[in-house]
Design a protein around this motif. Structure first.
Motif, mmCIF file in Angstrom:
data_model
loop_
_atom_site.group_PDB
_atom_site.id
_atom_site.type_symbol
_atom_site.label_atom_id
_atom_site.label_comp_id
_atom_site.label_asym_id
_atom_site.label_seq_id
_atom_site.Cartn_x
_atom_site.Cartn_y
_atom_site.Cartn_z
ATOM 1 N N ASP A 325 0.831 -1.206 0.000
ATOM 2 C CA ASP A 325 0.000 0.000 0.000
ATOM 3 C C ASP A 325 0.868 1.261 0.000
ATOM 4 O O ASP A 325 0.645 2.195 -0.767
ATOM 5 N N LYS A 326 1.908 1.259 0.841
ATOM 6 C CA LYS A 326 2.767 2.435 0.959
ATOM 7 C C LYS A 326 3.531 2.712 -0.339
ATOM 8 O O LYS A 326 3.566 3.840 -0.833
ATOM 9 N N SER A 327 4.129 1.664 -0.913
ATOM 10 C CA SER A 327 4.951 1.885 -2.113
ATOM 11 C C SER A 327 4.098 2.267 -3.322
ATOM 12 O O SER A 327 4.464 3.141 -4.115
ATOM 13 N N ILE A 328 2.916 1.647 -3.453
ATOM 14 C CA ILE A 328 2.041 1.963 -4.598
ATOM 15 C C ILE A 328 1.496 3.381 -4.472
ATOM 16 O O ILE A 328 1.399 4.119 -5.465
ATOM 17 N N THR A 329 1.167 3.796 -3.255
ATOM 18 C CA THR A 329 0.676 5.172 -3.042
ATOM 19 C C THR A 329 1.731 6.180 -3.484
ATOM 20 O O THR A 329 1.424 7.165 -4.179
ATOM 21 N N GLN A 330 2.985 5.921 -3.124
ATOM 22 C CA GLN A 330 4.082 6.824 -3.527
ATOM 23 C C GLN A 330 4.217 6.886 -5.048
ATOM 24 O O GLN A 330 4.375 7.961 -5.631
ATOM 25 N N GLU A 331 4.116 5.713 -5.698
ATOM 26 C CA GLU A 331 4.218 5.670 -7.169
ATOM 27 C C GLU A 331 3.050 6.414 -7.827
ATOM 28 O O GLU A 331 3.224 7.126 -8.820
ATOM 29 N N ALA A 332 1.854 6.240 -7.250
ATOM 30 C CA ALA A 332 0.663 6.890 -7.821
ATOM 31 C C ALA A 332 0.740 8.414 -7.673
ATOM 32 O O ALA A 332 0.409 9.159 -8.606
#
Length: 567
Positions: A325-332
């Motif tokens: 969740d954390k890494s995908i949020t940063q990418e988004a």
């Protein structure tokens, strides 16, 4: 944030409530703002009563559903309990299993694989039922739009009973019975049940038909309360009654699975908020990272030792979910910035390798950041799948309906939905969705609104006031915890930023030199510390909660926002 105040109630109503209830003006005002105007209504609000639940027979097709199930039991047919992979779906399956196994064991439990089958009723699930000689499927928290799937099941001589709470489309599936209070021709008085709630009403009707006691169903209410909290349905009417009793159960005699989850937290007493942020994510994590049947197995397990081991496995899934969740949020967020899309009316992002299990959480995070209707897409087989989230006051489901020409399939609610589309339609859909939202949304809704119920003074917050306020719960949509505006507060000089990244604000506030001091915590407000320096006065909007520290419990201001005092 845009601060707005709740409409004041009529003074005569407030005075009447003060008199008949013997409460202070602030409590009477809060009750009146919730639509309460008489002693009887206040009694019903403060003492939710199971006797006020509606008869299950008022729901369209209930008689047909009960007759078909009792016929299946009489004929020793194999019944499949089929549920969605989220908290509402898994608790529904667990509830039906615990209910039926008291008197009937010829059951198969089925949850679709989030990745191989996707949301709702699947062809694979029906094939599995056919191969295992199932002749009746009870679908929970899904099925209201599964027209082609129900027709396919019929070809295989499998009957369907649908228990759903999502909005129906123009056509209703050709099932033996469709239980969904949102059907336009369903006269059931309360429309906001979750899927597990609809399942409970079915169990209630079967119990009645079999001549058994309603009280024997009460141990199932911890499951219903967990579904109500996690599915973010209004906590009004029947939901409030079911949630109240379910929470009592959760806090006094929780089932082994819940006990195992609770044991991993340090909370003494669970509220709906704790269900949403502690229990819900862990149950959801099984379906997001592995398979939702792990969650069902935990919820139906009776052995406490086995349940503890299962809960530890689910905790690992939850940790894995947090990392993704954390890494995908940063990418988004980076994708939005790189494409210069911060000023659009919508946030629509896509990356083919994003984990499908967490895109809903990521959509919520993006909505918190940019405050606009948001869709997060990932690759799912040959198609793209997305989770949609909206801002307060805007119906994202309607916006998706307006963009349906580019969508393969969609379903959901006003504020949360899911959809699939072909990859070649992604850009056209993104542009159409932006156009629809831009045309329909009130620009004010793109600015976060923080609504407060009353303007009070620090000295109004007495132990008695807080004790009565707690009885306003359980809190949730439709019955939110009251927010208060308190003006002209100063810090005693010990305010500081706390947390791993100094992201939270901790302070001790007073309004006058001779008045009370009260501790405050502002989550995510660490950068507002500057406003409290040098005894500068501030205004805050807060709700009240309890702070437990070293065995002592005190009332605490949970600060939602603050700004310099301009008076």
């Amino acid at each position: 944030m845009r601060w707005t105040s709740q409409t004041k109630a009529h003074p005569e109503t407030v005075q009447h409530l003060q008199k008949v209830l013997n409460v202070d003006q602030n409590i009477a005002q809060l009750l009146a703002q919730r639509g309460i105007s008489t002693f009887e209504e206040a009694k019903s609000f403060f003492r939710p009563d199971l006797d006020e639940l509606h008869s299950p027979w008022l729901m369209k097709d209930m008689q047909l559903a009960v007759n078909r199930i009792l016929k299946a039991i009489q004929n020793h047919e194999k019944i499949m309990i089929y549920g969605d992979y989220d908290v509402d779906g898994t608790t529904s399956v667990a509830l039906m299993d615990r209910f039926f196994t008291q008197f009937y064991q010829n059951l198969v439990l089925y949850i679709p694989d989030r990745y191989a089958e996707g949301y709702g009723v699947s062809f694979q699930g029906i094939d599995f039922a056919s191969e295992n000689e199932v002749s009746l499927i009870i679908a929970l928290d899904c099925g209201i739009k599964a027209i082609d799937k129900i027709a396919y099941a019929k070809e295989k001589n499998i009957d369907f009973i649908i228990c759903d709470h999502h909005r129906p489309g123009n056509e209703i599936p050709d099932a033996v019975a469709v239980l969904d209070p949102k059907q336009s021709d369903c006269e059931y008085p309360y429309k906001e049940l979750c899927g597990c709630g609809v399942g409970f009403k079915l169990a209630q009707a079967i119990q009645e038909k079999r001549g058994e006691k309603f009280e024997d169903l009460l141990p199932l209410l911890d499951l219903v309360a967990t579904a109500i909290g996690s599915d973010i349905v209004p906590i009004t009417g029947e939901n409030r009654i079911l949630a109240s009793y379910g929470l009592q159960l959760l806090n006094t005699r929780p089932r082994a699975g819940f006990k195992a989850i609770i044991a991993q937290s340090k909370k003494k007493e669970f509220s709906i908020t704790d269900v949403v942020f502690i229990i819900g994510p862990r149950i959801n994590a099984a379906g997001r990272m592995k398979h939702a049947l792990h969650a069902v197995e935990l919820l139906i397990e009776k052995d406490e030792e086995k349940a503890l081991k299962m809960a530890k496995d689910i905790e690992l899934f939850n940790n894995e979910r947090r990392t993704a969740d954390k890494s995908i949020t940063q990418e988004a967020l980076l994708q939005i910035e790189e494409n210069n899309e911060q000023k659009r009316f919508t946030s629509v992002v896509y990356q083919e390798d994003w984990h499908k299990g967490v895109i809903g959480i990521v959509a919520s995070r993006l909505t918190e950041t940019y405050y606009r209707p948001t869709l997060v897409f990932t690759k799912s087989g040959e198609k793209l799948a997305a989770s949609a989230r909206s801002v307060k006051g805007f119906d994202v489901y309607n916006a998706l309906e307006e963009s349906a020409e580019f969508i393969e399939q969609f379903g959901g609610h006003k504020y949360a939905a899911g959809l699939t589309l072909k990859e070649e339609n992604y850009v056209a859909f993104k542009n159409k969705f932006e156009e629809v939202v831009k045309d329909q949304i009130d620009p004010k809704l793109l600015e976060p609104e923080l609504n407060y119920d009353l303007c009070i003074n620090l000295e109004d917050i007495t132990p008695k006031f807080f004790r009565i306020l707690k009885q306003f719960g359980p809190f949730g949509p439709g019955n939110l915890s009251p927010n208060f505006l308190i003006k002209g507060l100063k810090d005693t000089g010990y305010a500081k930023a706390v947390g791993k990244e100094m992201e939270h604000l901790k302070c001790n506030l007073f309004q006058s030199q001779t008045g009370p001091r009260m501790g405050g915590i502002g989550f995510g407000l660490g950068d507002q510390l500057k406003y409290l320096s040098n005894y500068q006065p501030v205004d805050i909007i807060c709700c009240l909660d309890e702070n437990e520290w070293n065995g002592n419990t005190s009332i605490q201001l949970r600060i939602k926002d603050l700004r310099p005092n301009l008076d």
